[in-house]
Design a protein around this motif. Structure first.
Motif, mmCIF file in Angstrom:
data_model
loop_
_atom_site.group_PDB
_atom_site.id
_atom_site.type_symbol
_atom_site.label_atom_id
_atom_site.label_comp_id
_atom_site.label_asym_id
_atom_site.label_seq_id
_atom_site.Cartn_x
_atom_site.Cartn_y
_atom_site.Cartn_z
ATOM 1 N N TRP A 58 7.798 4.666 -6.816
ATOM 2 C CA TRP A 58 6.847 5.641 -7.347
ATOM 3 C C TRP A 58 5.939 6.207 -6.269
ATOM 4 O O TRP A 58 5.574 7.385 -6.309
ATOM 5 N N TYR A 59 5.564 5.394 -5.288
ATOM 6 C CA TYR A 59 4.775 5.931 -4.174
ATOM 7 C C TYR A 59 5.582 6.976 -3.415
ATOM 8 O O TYR A 59 5.059 8.016 -3.014
ATOM 9 N N PHE A 60 6.879 6.708 -3.200
ATOM 10 C CA PHE A 60 7.675 7.708 -2.491
ATOM 11 C C PHE A 60 7.880 8.942 -3.353
ATOM 12 O O PHE A 60 7.940 10.059 -2.846
ATOM 13 N N ARG A 61 7.982 8.774 -4.644
ATOM 14 C CA ARG A 61 8.125 9.920 -5.548
ATOM 15 C C ARG A 61 6.889 10.822 -5.437
ATOM 16 O O ARG A 61 6.999 12.039 -5.362
ATOM 17 N N SER A 71 15.993 5.562 -4.753
ATOM 18 C CA SER A 71 16.366 5.597 -6.176
ATOM 19 C C SER A 71 17.507 4.631 -6.462
ATOM 20 O O SER A 71 17.487 3.907 -7.464
ATOM 21 N N VAL A 72 18.504 4.618 -5.582
ATOM 22 C CA VAL A 72 19.631 3.695 -5.749
ATOM 23 C C VAL A 72 19.147 2.250 -5.657
ATOM 24 O O VAL A 72 19.502 1.399 -6.485
ATOM 25 N N ARG A 73 18.298 1.957 -4.662
ATOM 26 C CA ARG A 73 17.781 0.584 -4.520
ATOM 27 C C ARG A 73 16.927 0.187 -5.713
ATOM 28 O O ARG A 73 16.932 -0.958 -6.139
ATOM 29 N N SER A 90 0.841 -1.202 0.000
ATOM 30 C CA SER A 90 0.000 0.000 0.000
ATOM 31 C C SER A 90 0.876 1.251 0.000
ATOM 32 O O SER A 90 2.093 1.187 0.203
ATOM 33 N N PHE A 91 0.246 2.389 -0.209
ATOM 34 C CA PHE A 91 0.962 3.667 -0.205
ATOM 35 C C PHE A 91 1.668 3.874 1.134
ATOM 36 O O PHE A 91 2.849 4.202 1.178
ATOM 37 N N LYS A 92 0.949 3.639 2.216
ATOM 38 C CA LYS A 92 1.504 3.835 3.555
ATOM 39 C C LYS A 92 2.676 2.883 3.805
ATOM 40 O O LYS A 92 3.708 3.292 4.339
ATOM 41 N N GLU A 93 2.534 1.620 3.419
ATOM 42 C CA GLU A 93 3.614 0.647 3.620
ATOM 43 C C GLU A 93 4.861 1.018 2.818
ATOM 44 O O GLU A 93 5.986 0.850 3.293
ATOM 45 N N ALA A 94 4.648 1.522 1.604
ATOM 46 C CA ALA A 94 5.785 1.926 0.766
ATOM 47 C C ALA A 94 6.538 3.092 1.397
ATOM 48 O O ALA A 94 7.776 3.089 1.444
ATOM 49 N N ILE A 95 5.813 4.076 1.898
ATOM 50 C CA ILE A 95 6.451 5.239 2.523
ATOM 51 C C ILE A 95 7.193 4.817 3.787
ATOM 52 O O ILE A 95 8.331 5.226 4.035
ATOM 53 N N PHE A 135 4.826 10.978 -2.836
ATOM 54 C CA PHE A 135 4.891 11.554 -1.499
ATOM 55 C C PHE A 135 5.856 12.739 -1.465
ATOM 56 O O PHE A 135 5.565 13.774 -0.858
ATOM 57 N N GLY A 136 6.997 12.607 -2.131
ATOM 58 C CA GLY A 136 7.980 13.689 -2.175
ATOM 59 C C GLY A 136 7.457 14.923 -2.890
ATOM 60 O O GLY A 136 7.724 16.059 -2.467
ATOM 61 N N ILE A 137 6.702 14.714 -3.965
ATOM 62 C CA ILE A 137 6.119 15.849 -4.695
ATOM 63 C C ILE A 137 5.109 16.580 -3.820
ATOM 64 O O ILE A 137 5.083 17.815 -3.774
ATOM 65 N N ILE A 138 4.291 15.828 -3.099
ATOM 66 C CA ILE A 138 3.299 16.435 -2.199
ATOM 67 C C ILE A 138 4.008 17.235 -1.095
ATOM 68 O O ILE A 138 3.643 18.378 -0.809
ATOM 69 N N CYS A 139 5.042 16.636 -0.495
ATOM 70 C CA CYS A 139 5.778 17.329 0.575
ATOM 71 C C CYS A 139 6.483 18.574 0.043
ATOM 72 O O CYS A 139 6.483 19.613 0.703
ATOM 73 N N SER A 140 7.063 18.492 -1.141
ATOM 74 C CA SER A 140 7.737 19.656 -1.720
ATOM 75 C C SER A 140 6.744 20.787 -1.970
ATOM 76 O O SER A 140 7.062 21.960 -1.740
ATOM 77 N N GLY A 141 5.542 20.447 -2.431
ATOM 78 C CA GLY A 141 4.504 21.458 -2.626
ATOM 79 C C GLY A 141 4.120 22.128 -1.322
ATOM 80 O O GLY A 141 3.979 23.356 -1.257
ATOM 81 N N LEU A 142 3.961 21.316 -0.266
ATOM 82 C CA LEU A 142 3.629 21.886 1.050
ATOM 83 C C LEU A 142 4.753 22.769 1.571
ATOM 84 O O LEU A 142 4.507 23.852 2.103
ATOM 85 N N PHE A 143 6.000 22.301 1.423
ATOM 86 C CA PHE A 143 7.144 23.105 1.873
ATOM 87 C C PHE A 143 7.205 24.423 1.112
ATOM 88 O O PHE A 143 7.503 25.469 1.689
ATOM 89 N N SER A 144 6.908 24.403 -0.180
ATOM 90 C CA SER A 144 6.930 25.629 -0.988
ATOM 91 C C SER A 144 5.846 26.606 -0.544
ATOM 92 O O SER A 144 6.077 27.813 -0.462
ATOM 93 N N LEU A 145 4.650 26.070 -0.253
ATOM 94 C CA LEU A 145 3.566 26.934 0.218
ATOM 95 C C LEU A 145 3.923 27.594 1.549
ATOM 96 O O LEU A 145 3.724 28.793 1.731
#
Length: 193
Positions: free
Chosen positions: A97-100, A147-149, A72-77, A102-112
């Motif tokens: 891809w789930y972490f990717r 990404s390396v893994r 699931s999304f949560k398990e992947a994160i 999640f990272g986009i969502i977090c980057s958007g929040l950090f930018s806001l």
């Protein structure tokens, strides 16, 4: 070396493995190299190091690993954060891809949040900017490790992540991240799915 997990304590992050010659080896969460959590009765493959088990993977031949569709999304994160320092193992396509996402969502929040802070001043605003910078750095390290893994899972070296530094190199790298898991055991461990 093959063995069976006798037990694992989630609170202490430590467990015990009994190998096929009835010798016990202890291991900790940092030695566990699989995306699934350790459980009693699992067949594992590991490298003995004194009385410790190092690089512990689920035994693929025992058929204990879950298919990628089950993550699931949560398990992947959670798996990505748990394995932040693991640059040697393998990760599934879904985990990457789930972490990717999640990272986009977090980057958007950090930018806001950072955008709102530009119009403010004070010590608390400065501290919040430092916290946001540290959180962004932490996410960057987690993203780099997954990404390396992921590259290891398709039998490529983690050095391919340097393509992210070039504008044109990002496209072939993202295409490689879409490749399916290499089903063979390689120098980075067992297949991630």
């Amino acid at each position: 070396m093959k063995g069976t997990v006798l037990g694992f304590d989630n609170l202490t992050g430590e467990g015990v493995i009994l190998n096929d010659q009835d010798v016990r080896y202890s291991f900790s969460k940092i030695n566990w190299r699989d995306t699934l959590a350790p459980e009693k009765g699992q067949r594992v493959d590991f490298e003995p190091w004194g009385t410790m088990a190092n690089n512990v993977f689920l035994d693929v031949r025992a058929g204990q690993f879950a298919p990628a569709a089950d993550m699931s999304f949560k398990e992947a994160i959670q798996a990505c954060f748990r394995r932040i320092t693991d640059f040697q193992g393998r990760s599934r396509r879904k985990e990457y891809w789930y972490f990717r996402i999640f990272g986009i969502i977090c980057s958007g929040l950090f930018s806001l949040i950072s955008g709102d802070l530009r119009h403010s001043s004070g010590i608390s605003v400065g501290l919040l900017e430092i916290v946001i910078s540290l959180a962004w750095l932490y996410l960057f390290v987690v993203d780099l490790s997954v990404s390396v893994r992921r590259l290891h899972d398709i039998n490529r070296s983690g050095w391919w992540t340097l393509l992210y530094l070039t504008v044109i190199g990002t496209i072939p790298l993202l295409i490689m991240m879409c490749f399916d898991t290499n089903p063979r055991i390689n120098k980075w461990g067992y297949p991630a799915k």
